[in-house]
Design a protein around this motif. Structure first.
Motif, PDB file in Angstrom:
ATOM      1  N   TYR A  12      49.169  41.877  38.864  1.00 34.21           N
ATOM      2  CA  TYR A  12      47.875  42.136  39.507  1.00 34.21           C
ATOM      3  C   TYR A  12      47.348  40.854  40.127  1.00 34.21           C
ATOM      4  CZ  TYR A  12      42.784  42.873  39.685  1.00 34.21           C
ATOM      5  OH  TYR A  12      41.456  42.935  40.068  1.00 34.21           O
ATOM      6  N   TRP A  15      49.286  39.702  43.171  1.00 31.54           N
ATOM      7  CA  TRP A  15      48.916  40.490  44.358  1.00 31.54           C
ATOM      8  C   TRP A  15      47.579  40.021  44.915  1.00 31.54           C
ATOM      9  CZ3 TRP A  15      50.228  43.276  48.274  1.00 31.54           C
ATOM     10  CH2 TRP A  15      49.386  44.240  48.829  1.00 31.54           C
ATOM     11  N   VAL A  16      46.609  39.792  44.002  1.00 35.61           N
ATOM     12  CA  VAL A  16      45.280  39.343  44.445  1.00 35.61           C
ATOM     13  C   VAL A  16      45.387  37.989  45.152  1.00 35.61           C
ATOM     14  CG1 VAL A  16      43.036  38.491  43.619  1.00 35.61           C
ATOM     15  CG2 VAL A  16      43.953  40.655  42.747  1.00 35.61           C
ATOM     16  N   ALA A 366      42.264  45.271  51.701  1.00 32.25           N
ATOM     17  CA  ALA A 366      43.196  45.568  50.607  1.00 32.25           C
ATOM     18  C   ALA A 366      42.705  44.928  49.307  1.00 32.25           C
ATOM     19  CB  ALA A 366      44.589  45.050  50.959  1.00 32.25           C
ATOM     20  N   LEU A 367      42.093  43.761  49.434  1.00 34.27           N
ATOM     21  CA  LEU A 367      41.562  43.077  48.253  1.00 34.27           C
ATOM     22  C   LEU A 367      40.408  43.867  47.637  1.00 34.27           C
ATOM     23  CD1 LEU A 367      41.892  40.426  46.668  1.00 34.27           C
ATOM     24  CD2 LEU A 367      40.095  39.457  48.107  1.00 34.27           C
ATOM     25  N   THR A 370      41.879  46.853  46.026  1.00 39.70           N
ATOM     26  CA  THR A 370      42.587  46.513  44.797  1.00 39.70           C
ATOM     27  C   THR A 370      41.615  46.348  43.627  1.00 39.70           C
ATOM     28  OG1 THR A 370      44.269  45.369  46.087  1.00 39.70           O
ATOM     29  CG2 THR A 370      44.170  44.853  43.750  1.00 39.70           C
ATOM     30  N   TYR A 373      39.979  49.743  42.753  1.00 41.39           N
ATOM     31  CA  TYR A 373      40.921  50.657  42.097  1.00 41.39           C
ATOM     32  C   TYR A 373      41.313  50.146  40.717  1.00 41.39           C
ATOM     33  CZ  TYR A 373      41.670  54.124  45.785  1.00 41.39           C
ATOM     34  OH  TYR A 373      41.516  55.165  46.670  1.00 41.39           O
ATOM     35  N   LYS A 374      41.345  48.827  40.563  1.00 35.32           N
ATOM     36  CA  LYS A 374      41.636  48.244  39.240  1.00 35.32           C
ATOM     37  C   LYS A 374      40.558  48.677  38.252  1.00 35.32           C
ATOM     38  CE  LYS A 374      43.294  45.392  36.091  1.00 35.32           C
ATOM     39  NZ  LYS A 374      42.318  45.742  35.063  1.00 35.32           N
TER      40      LYS A 374
END
Lengths: 385, 260
Positions: A12, A15-16, A366-367, A370, A373-374
């Motif tokens: 995670y 990706w961040v 997207a961030l 993310t 959604y996290k």
């Protein structure tokens, strides 16, 4: 609930950080644009809106598409969607964030942005677009956040949220209608000057938004313990199937009117996009790819056998998403500017820095997605545990 | 204590609401602004009109040598930059062939003289300008004499006006124009990057009693005057000659007429 976003696995965080780096690079390009001016883009006197405004238009659609999970659940009490409304709402937040950033990076004098509020002009569609987009952003933040928090605490969400939820449904239709009105009310731009533009925008939105949502659901199921549900994904798939059919139908209606009437001012733009005009046709292969992808999408989604196979469904959703992206994100805006009102053919292509800024904005989106959604997934896992 | 704090919050809330409502009222009150009240006091030499208009006699402008001095006169006094990159071009008045100046009016058997005649095109100073409707900040607006103006300091560079203009009359400063101005005229402001500009019918010259620069440089080929005055030179020409306008079917009401 924000604390849930900072408790994640190495993957995670990897990706961040990757998204932050891409956004940072995009910001670097933006600083260059801020210094030089919009001349570093491929835009010109004739094609005065380009990639940024096209992405904005497409993403307004993705945001509006979120309503396709909200409406059946809250208006028709379709319980299955209760599990995933939050995914639709948070997707809308990320999409609108990107829309606003795309408008910002497109401004020649961004530091004067507040003039839109300081000198409000009700005759300008852009003024109304500012209102509906910000309104939709806040509605989704308030509704999504509170409903999720209520779910976490195992209580019913607050009563005062209900009217806001009902308002958010027509509001979603509103954001894309107003965005279409930016274009379709302009005299002398034959490509956009059609009443079908707003309905067509909505149809493509209700295909692209839920198609992305399906892909996100499949991804969430794969990487987390939260399963959005088979029935939910299938219902979404049917929505995408109808919407993409309607989108193509609306486009064909436009094609009939334009080519049967044979009015050059309307015909030349579609000719430029699909056949090339006066030897210029850089978008021709893209537009046909878009058409083919949308037809593949229709075949795979309408047919129950292929729709029910989730691997094939994923392929169909990718086809629909890319097909509608080319249609709106590439053809829709520059197609309206070529040929110019003086009937000159000056083509447009985005430049390297322009694409860099665009990717940067997508990384920010997207961030946001993310992180949101996290939080959702953590809450859902917590509740079911 | 408790109650006074609550009272304070109440008052603060109402004040905040009031502040929020004020701009909304301003919007609805703003129709007043278009009246004469907000006009700046005119010079006694200033030329005034109900609706400024222009008649271009294309019979008198037949070659590139005829139109060049006219275009140059405008470029020079308005500090128009000379960009090498065609994408960044700034144009206030320029020449076009008939098929581009009047798309939709062309025909296969067009008179050869007309086909290659240099037509001067510029902002049409429309009676009902779509650009002013589109602008989200009123940076482009219509004066009471019909001239469509630009406030370079208010423009946010959204370019909605450029999309709205059916005549391609507007230019955007894609980069800082100042290094590309050959000879700076201190009488007229230069622009900064990121704003839109266009022909202003030489409003700055009308204010001191002079006719537009292009009219002055045209040796009588371009007439300028009040369309609202039946006795004006432009009305006289419109009575005597058959004239055409660009895309008049769109209903924008162009104020620039052409004698062909």
């Amino acid at each position: 609930m924000l604390e849930l976003a900072i408790k994640g696995s190495k993957k995670y965080w990897g990706w961040v950080v990757a998204l932050l780096i891409i956004a940072g690079i995009g910001f670097g390009f933006y600083l260059k644009q801020l210094g030089f001016g919009l001349g570093i883009t491929g835009m010109s006197r004739d094609v005065s809106w380009g990639f940024y405004i096209a992405q904005f238009t497409f993403l307004v659609g993705v945001a509006a598409g979120g309503v396709m999970v909200v409406l059946p659940y809250y208006l028709h009490d379709y319980k299955a969607f209760g599990r995933i409304t939050i995914l639709g709402e948070f997707l809308a937040i990320a999409a609108i964030t990107m829309c606003l950033l795309f408008i910002l990076v497109d401004l020649g004098q961004p530091m004067r942005m507040l003039n839109v509020i300081l000198y409000p002009t009700p005759t300008s569609v852009l003024f109304w677009d500012m209102i509906v987009l910000n309104g939709y952003l806040f509605l989704n933040i308030i509704i999504g956040w509170n409903v999720l928090e209520a779910e976490r605490n195992d209580v019913h969400y607050q009563k005062w949220l209900k009217p806001l939820i009902y308002i958010s449904i027509p509001w979603a239709v509103g954001i894309h209608t107003v965005t279409a009105f930016l274009y379709c009310g302009l005299p002398g731009r034959g490509f956009w000057l059609t009443a079908i533009l707003a309905p067509r925008f909505l149809a493509s939105a209700f295909a692209a938004g839920p198609a992305l949502l399906i892909l996100l659901c499949l991804f969430v199921r794969k990487v987390t313990k939260f399963d959005p549900g088979k029935e939910q994904i299938q219902s979404l798939a049917k929505i995408v199937a109808y919407a993409i059919c309607v989108n193509v139908f609306f486009f064909l209606c436009e094609v009939f009117v334009v080519f049967y009437s044979k009015i050059p001012e309307h015909m030349d733009h579609i000719k430029y996009l699909f056949m090339g005009l006066h030897g210029h046709g850089s978008l021709v292969p893209f537009m046909w790819t878009s058409m083919i992808l949308m037809f593949i999408g229709i075949i795979l989604l309408v047919n129950p056998a292929t729709r029910k196979n989730e691997t094939v469904l994923a392929v169909a959703c990718v086809a629909v998403f890319i097909g509608t992206w080319i249609d709106k994100g590439l053809g829709m805006i520059s197609g309206g500017f070529v040929p110019s009102p003086l009937h000159h053919v000056n083509e447009y292509a985005p430049t390297f820095p322009e694409i860099g800024i665009t990717i940067g904005v997508y990384a920010v989106g997207a961030l946001v997605l993310t992180v949101l959604y996290k939080i959702v997934v953590s809450v859902k896992e917590e509740v079911s545990a | 204590m408790e109650s006074s704090r609550r009272k304070f919050i109440k008052i603060a809330g109402i004040s905040a609401l009031g502040l929020g409502v004020k701009p909304v009222f301003n919007v609805f009150a703003s129709s007043e602004e278009h009246g004469r009240k907000s006009e700046i006091k005119k010079s006694k030499d200033a030329l005034t009109a109900e609706q400024w208009g222009m008649v271009i006699d294309t019979r008198k402008l037949t070659t590139a040598e005829d139109v060049e001095p006219i275009i140059n006169a405008c470029n020079k006094i308005h500090n128009i930059p000379d960009h090498q990159n065609k994408n960044h071009e700034i144009k206030w008045i320029w020449e076009e062939e008939y098929e581009h100046a009047f798309p939709g009016k062309e025909n296969k058997y067009l008179n050869e003289r007309i086909e290659h005649l240099p037509f001067l095109v510029l902002c049409n100073q429309c009676e009902d300008p779509p650009c002013c409707r589109a602008c989200p900040t009123k940076a482009t607006f219509q004066r009471e004499d019909g001239i469509v103006m630009m406030d370079f300091h208010r423009c946010i560079g959204c370019r909605f006006c450029m999309a709205a203009c059916p005549y391609g009359s507007r230019s955007f400063n894609f980069r800082d124009p100042r290094p590309f101005i050959k000879e700076k005229n201190n009488e007229f402001p230069t622009r900064m990057k990121g704003v839109v500009e266009k022909c202003n019918f030489c409003a700055e010259r009308l204010a001191v009693g002079k006719k537009p620069a292009c009219v002055e440089a045209s040796n009588g080929a371009i007439a300028f005057g009040d369309l609202g005055d039946p006795g004006s030179e432009v009305r006289e020409l419109l009575r005597e000659n058959y004239t055409i306008r660009r895309k008049q079917g769109l209903g924008t009401g162009p104020s620039v007429y052409y004698i062909v």
